[in-house]
Design a protein around this motif. Sequence first.
Motif: not given
Length: 291
Positions: A172-175, A181-183, A194-195, A199-203
């Motif tokens: 369970g070390t994934g996002p 919350k970043a999304l 940072p993580v 993912f927010r920038a990618f979305a």
Amino acid sequence: MRSQTGAAASPGAGRRRSRSGKRGRYGLKSTLPLKTAEYLMPSFHNGAVEIAYLDEGEGDPIILVHGFASSKNVNWVYPTWVSELRKNGRRVIALDNRGHGESAKLYEPAQYSIPTMAGDVLALMDHLAIPQADIMGYSMGGRMTAWLSLNEPQRLRSAILGGIGIGGLIEGTGPGENVAKALEAPALDDVSDPVGRTFRAFADQTRSDRRALAACLRGTRDLMTRGEAARIDVPVLIAVGSTDDVAGSASALGAIIPGSEVLDIPGRDHMRAVGDKVYKTGVLDFLSRRG
């Protein structure tokens, strides 16, 4: 599986003919105007949920299952997976997972459990009358593929787990909630994690429905136990970038899944491993040895 929410979708539930009719490029009728044909994709319903997909080429089928916040195009078409597999004599099927790409957007986490999302893959196979296929999943798609390998082994000739090691599948070390919350943050500048920023920038780049992605992330926290992974009994290739700190160790997962092969993708992190030449060459070699 641990901490499962929701129920698995019935594989054949609510099937209907795709809106494409006769299968040609992207499953489209050849009578469609070119500009229209370039953008429309076929789809079907699994229950009330519409799932978009592509179906190209001839030969033994391989089904491609993309990762979180990605899509069939971003994960498989643009990095030339579809064209490479077709050149190697494969029929290539790829779907947009629910909440992603051109598929239906849902906003309740319970609608995104791993068994439910894996049920969409089975429903697509039934819709296309494919009894068995090689299945390659990346990251979240790899978790779905692992679930299918354990629970529906008769439907898989082989499983390719890309971007998923022991961390993402078992530990369970994934996002996690930081990414959800970043999304949901008003803007990228409001995200300090940072993580979460990655993912927010990618979305944002993929113009995704961020609220649907947050629900998906909260719903796909199903993990596999070591004992469950050890019961996987289909041919497995595990392919992870050597600098991927999201997936976790590929070799540690390979030590658990009996007979699995491990492919290290040198110098690649979670995002950049997807289109790597070493990854493609290793997968094509693995598939060629499957017969």
